[in-house]
Design an enzyme around this catalytic site. Structure first.
Site, PDB file in Angstrom:
ATOM      1  N   LYS A  22       0.833  -1.209   0.000  1.00 30.14           N
ATOM      2  CA  LYS A  22       0.000   0.000   0.000  1.00 30.14           C
ATOM      3  C   LYS A  22       0.867   1.258   0.000  1.00 30.14           C
ATOM      4  CE  LYS A  22      -1.829   1.692   3.998  1.00 30.14           C
ATOM      5  NZ  LYS A  22      -1.516   3.126   4.189  1.00 30.14           N
ATOM      6  N   ASN A  23       1.842   1.296   0.899  1.00 32.28           N
ATOM      7  CA  ASN A  23       2.608   2.534   1.038  1.00 32.28           C
ATOM      8  C   ASN A  23       3.655   2.727  -0.055  1.00 32.28           C
ATOM      9  OD1 ASN A  23       1.011   3.187   3.159  1.00 32.28           O
ATOM     10  ND2 ASN A  23       2.504   2.670   4.747  1.00 32.28           N
ATOM     11  N   ARG A  93      -4.835  10.625   3.850  1.00 31.26           N
ATOM     12  CA  ARG A  93      -3.784  11.643   3.989  1.00 31.26           C
ATOM     13  C   ARG A  93      -2.730  11.540   2.902  1.00 31.26           C
ATOM     14  NH1 ARG A  93      -3.169  14.131   8.560  1.00 31.26           N
ATOM     15  NH2 ARG A  93      -0.982  14.339   8.039  1.00 31.26           N
ATOM     16  N   CYS A 117      -5.424  13.209  12.625  1.00 29.47           N
ATOM     17  CA  CYS A 117      -6.000  11.897  12.375  1.00 29.47           C
ATOM     18  C   CYS A 117      -5.901  11.070  13.646  1.00 29.47           C
ATOM     19  CB  CYS A 117      -5.339  11.218  11.195  1.00 29.47           C
ATOM     20  SG  CYS A 117      -3.821  10.406  11.584  1.00 29.47           S
ATOM     21  N   ARG A 122       0.103  14.785  12.843  1.00 28.82           N
ATOM     22  CA  ARG A 122       0.617  14.543  11.498  1.00 28.82           C
ATOM     23  C   ARG A 122       0.643  15.773  10.581  1.00 28.82           C
ATOM     24  NH1 ARG A 122      -1.625   8.954   9.301  1.00 28.82           N
ATOM     25  NH2 ARG A 122       0.301   9.000   8.109  1.00 28.82           N
ATOM     26  N   ASP A 306       4.013   0.800  12.187  1.00 26.81           N
ATOM     27  CA  ASP A 306       2.845   0.134  11.595  1.00 26.81           C
ATOM     28  C   ASP A 306       2.690  -1.316  12.059  1.00 26.81           C
ATOM     29  OD1 ASP A 306       2.212   2.443  10.296  1.00 26.81           O
ATOM     30  OD2 ASP A 306       3.074   1.863   8.368  1.00 26.81           O
ATOM     31  N   VAL A 328       7.174   7.236  17.073  1.00 21.58           N
ATOM     32  CA  VAL A 328       6.945   7.927  15.792  1.00 21.58           C
ATOM     33  C   VAL A 328       5.704   8.821  15.848  1.00 21.58           C
ATOM     34  CG1 VAL A 328       6.585   7.625  13.302  1.00 21.58           C
ATOM     35  CG2 VAL A 328       8.121   6.078  14.541  1.00 21.58           C
ATOM     36  N   ARG A 398      -8.923  -0.284   3.848  1.00 21.91           N
ATOM     37  CA  ARG A 398      -8.003   0.717   3.273  1.00 21.91           C
ATOM     38  C   ARG A 398      -6.641   0.101   3.001  1.00 21.91           C
ATOM     39  NH1 ARG A 398      -6.995   5.565   6.770  1.00 21.91           N
ATOM     40  NH2 ARG A 398      -5.536   5.714   5.055  1.00 21.91           N
TER      41      ARG A 398
HETATM   42  N1  EPU Z   1       6.166  14.943  10.541  1.00 16.48           N
HETATM   43  C1  EPU Z   1       6.310  16.281  10.767  1.00 16.48           C
HETATM   44  N2  EPU Z   1       6.195  17.149   9.718  1.00 16.48           N
HETATM   45  C2  EPU Z   1       5.944  16.722   8.456  1.00 16.48           C
HETATM   46  C3  EPU Z   1       5.806  15.370   8.212  1.00 16.48           C
HETATM   47  C4  EPU Z   1       5.912  14.482   9.290  1.00 16.48           C
HETATM   48  O1  EPU Z   1       6.515  16.693  11.903  1.00 16.48           O
HETATM   49  O2  EPU Z   1       5.855  17.561   7.552  1.00 16.48           O
HETATM   50  C5  EPU Z   1       6.255  13.981  11.645  1.00 16.48           C
HETATM   51  C6  EPU Z   1       4.960  13.249  11.924  1.00 16.48           C
HETATM   52  O3  EPU Z   1       4.081  13.985  12.707  1.00 16.48           O
HETATM   53  C7  EPU Z   1       5.434  11.970  12.575  1.00 16.48           C
HETATM   54  C8  EPU Z   1       6.786  11.729  11.921  1.00 16.48           C
HETATM   55  O4  EPU Z   1       7.136  12.940  11.297  1.00 16.48           O
HETATM   56  O5  EPU Z   1       5.598  12.171  13.944  1.00 16.48           O
HETATM   57  C9  EPU Z   1       6.815  10.625  10.900  1.00 16.48           C
HETATM   58  O6  EPU Z   1       5.734  10.753  10.015  1.00 16.48           O
HETATM   59  P1  EPU Z   1       5.859  10.473   8.453  1.00 16.48           P
HETATM   60  O7  EPU Z   1       5.717  11.756   7.732  1.00 16.48           O
HETATM   61  O8  EPU Z   1       7.059   9.651   8.199  1.00 16.48           O
HETATM   62  O9  EPU Z   1       4.559   9.617   8.195  1.00 16.48           O
HETATM   63  P2  EPU Z   1       3.743   9.625   6.858  1.00 16.48           P
HETATM   64  O10 EPU Z   1       4.652   9.827   5.730  1.00 16.48           O
HETATM   65  O11 EPU Z   1       2.572  10.523   7.005  1.00 16.48           O
HETATM   66  C10 EPU Z   1       3.975   7.074   6.348  1.00 16.48           C
HETATM   67  C11 EPU Z   1       3.047   5.926   6.147  1.00 16.48           C
HETATM   68  C12 EPU Z   1       2.415   5.556   7.479  1.00 16.48           C
HETATM   69  C13 EPU Z   1       3.527   5.187   8.463  1.00 16.48           C
HETATM   70  C14 EPU Z   1       4.529   6.343   8.574  1.00 16.48           C
HETATM   71  C15 EPU Z   1       5.724   6.024   9.444  1.00 16.48           C
HETATM   72  C16 EPU Z   1       2.316   6.211   3.863  1.00 16.48           C
HETATM   73  C17 EPU Z   1       1.225   6.532   2.918  1.00 16.48           C
HETATM   74  N3  EPU Z   1       2.025   6.299   5.172  1.00 16.48           N
HETATM   75  O12 EPU Z   1       3.184   8.141   6.853  1.00 16.48           O
HETATM   76  O13 EPU Z   1       1.587   4.435   7.255  1.00 16.48           O
HETATM   77  O14 EPU Z   1       2.993   4.906   9.725  1.00 16.48           O
HETATM   78  O15 EPU Z   1       5.001   6.707   7.267  1.00 16.48           O
HETATM   79  O16 EPU Z   1       6.390   4.919   8.956  1.00 16.48           O
HETATM   80  O17 EPU Z   1       3.413   5.859   3.459  1.00 16.48           O
HETATM   81  C18 EPU Z   1      -0.192   2.968   7.684  1.00 16.48           C
HETATM   82  O18 EPU Z   1       0.115   2.373   6.628  1.00 16.48           O
HETATM   83  O19 EPU Z   1      -1.021   2.503   8.504  1.00 16.48           O
HETATM   84  C19 EPU Z   1       0.426   4.248   7.973  1.00 16.48           C
HETATM   85  C20 EPU Z   1      -0.066   5.099   8.859  1.00 16.48           C
END
Ligand code: EPU
Length: 422
Positions: A22-23, A93, A117, A122, A306, A328, A398
């Site tokens: 998915k990711n 998202r 969320c 996030r 995850d 995280v 999802r």
């Molecule tokens: N963060 C910031 N600022 C930003 C972006 C992120 O402070 O601009 C912080 C977040 O708040 C969090 C940390 O950085 O504390 C890490 O978040 P990240 O941005 O890496 O998460 P994401 O990219 O939104 C992806 C996966 C998630 C997974 C996380 C961590 C996708 C579509 N989603 O989310 O997947 O948990 O990385 O590995 O790739 C899931 O599949 O259930 C899922 C939530």
């Protein structure tokens, strides 16, 4: 609304095929916006989030055809609308992933700001700051990120946090930027590598994907390509935990052991026998109860956030006391209260859950709050005495393809209850 009804107690035994990630597929589908020409993405999982991404791209004017063998063909020649509406972004998202590609290829983008969320606040500030540093003019107004740029300029970006989708957004944007972009403190997740491999197949020049420094030499245009999405490492881990929690034997096929090292390490610590082959992993508990494990989540290659909820469920029925620490996301223990309703002994203090394994959980009606929380409730339901009814399973749809069919094939007694009917 659909629910899942599980009658616990069956020891899982069998083989299951892992779907595309998915990711990984979500950023790759967003990357098709960069292709000047048709593109074919294969090994696409049939998931609600994929449908949402297709809807998002379709509304922009991307033509999408679902072909044979889980492939999606795309063509961007008629793109006319550079907007991701709140209506879709609020349901997923990862919609934010279209921001970088739209801006880089079409010079303009309007993407709704995702709100909070179920697992934390996030923010997407790092996506926006990075694009600004590349010369984009961005305003956030009326709940939308409105971005413009003639042509993005390569620069050196240092991410405060190694954000996964942030890295992916900036990586995609950088492929068409003028000159060289360096992304420091980049996320090292395998899905970032998969995206980079796809972009390279489209003609992008990228070095260092999978390390914390990615260097991108911008090119004038990218063409379409054929690309096969990598297997889903979290689905892989979830089915292995399903084997472990039921004292069973599960072989996951069409996956990769090298991307789940930290998960296998914890499963072995839980007393599972784990064997790996080129594209399979087999876990056998030999009928024994798992041992509780300690785990702390952190970015790849450490133990993934995850998988945290699934291991919380495993510890809930394991022998001994296990500690799970979430670093995280700030609010990812929503499953705990539901597990407690099933008889789990869990004490949460700050970002740590201390779990004392019990002999038996008991079935109960429970409610899923997010995707991985839902998975943990299903896992708990597989071992609980009696019936567990998991509500709000749209979360599971999802991110897990055909979960009840796959679990049934492994011997679980699980079925979908459509609407209110049992
Ligand atoms: N963060 C910031 N600022 C930003 C972006 C992120 O402070 O601009 C912080 C977040 O708040 C969090 C940390 O950085 O504390 C890490 O978040 P990240 O941005 O890496 O998460 P994401 O990219 O939104 C992806 C996966 C998630 C997974 C996380 C961590 C996708 C579509 N989603 O989310 O997947 O948990 O990385 O590995 O790739 C899931 O599949 O259930 C899922 C939530």
């Amino acid at each position: 609304m659909d629910k899942l009804l599980i009658r616990g107690g069956a020891r899982l035994d069998g083989e299951v095929r892992i779907s595309g990630s998915k990711n990984a597929v979500l950023p790759i589908l967003a990357a098709t916006l960069l292709a000047d020409g048709p593109m074919c993405v294969g090994n696409v999982p049939h998931l609600h989030d994929v449908t949402t991404m297709m809807e998002l791209l379709g509304r922009m004017g991307v033509s999408l055809t679902v072909g044979e063998r889980l492939a999606i063909e795309t063509d961007t020649k008629d793109v006319h609308c550079l907007r991701a509406a709140y209506e879709l972004v609020k349901t997923m998202r990862a919609s934010i992933l279209v921001l970088g590609p739209l801006l880089a290829r079409f010079g303009e983008a309007e993407v709704a700001l995702p709100g909070g969320c179920a697992i934390g606040s996030r923010p997407v500030n790092l996506h926006v700051d990075g694009l600004r540093a590349m010369g984009a003019h961005i305003v956030v107004e009326n709940g939308y990120i409105r971005a413009k740029a003639r042509r993005l300029r390569g620069t050196r970006l240092v991410l405060d946090v190694a954000t996964v989708t942030g890295t992916e957004n900036l990586l995609m944007a950088a492929t068409l930027a003028e000159g060289r972009t360096i992304i420091e403190n980049a996320a090292r997740e395998p899905e970032v590598i998969d995206l980079a491999n796809c972009l390279q197949a489209m003609g992008a020049r990228i070095e260092g994907a999978g390390t914390d420094e990615i260097v991108v030499h911008g090119v004038e245009r990218l063409q379409g390509c054929e690309y096969e999405v990598m297997p889903d490492r979290i689905e892989t881990g979830t089915y292995l935990v399903a084997g472990a929690i039921t004292k069973g034997r599960v072989k996951v096929k069409r996956t990769r052991a090298d991307i789940v090292d930290s998960i296998l390490h914890k499963l072995r610590a839980a007393n599972a026998e784990v064997k790996v082959g080129e594209d399979w992993i087999e876990l056998d508990m030999h009928g024994e109860r798992p041992r509780a494990v300690d785990a702390q989540t952190a970015p790849y290659p450490a133990f993934p956030t995850d998988m945290q909820a699934q291991f919380t469920a495993l510890n809930a029925v394991a022998e001994g006391v296990g500690t799970i620490t979430e670093t995280v996301f700030e609010n990812r223990f929503m499953h705990v209260q539901e597990l407690q309703r099933m008889g789990a002994e869990i004490h949460v203090s700050g970002n740590t859950a201390v779990i004392k394994g019990v002999e038996h959980l008991t079935g109960a009606p429970v409610m899923a709050t997010d995707l991985r929380a839902s998975a943990s409730l299903i896992l708990a339901g597989l071992v609980a005495k009696g019936e567990t009814l998991v509500e709000k399973i749209y979360h599971i749809d999802r991110g897990y393809e055909c979960i009840e069919e796959k679990l049934s094939l492994l011997g679980a007694r699980i079925r979908r209850v459509v609407g209110g009917k049992r």
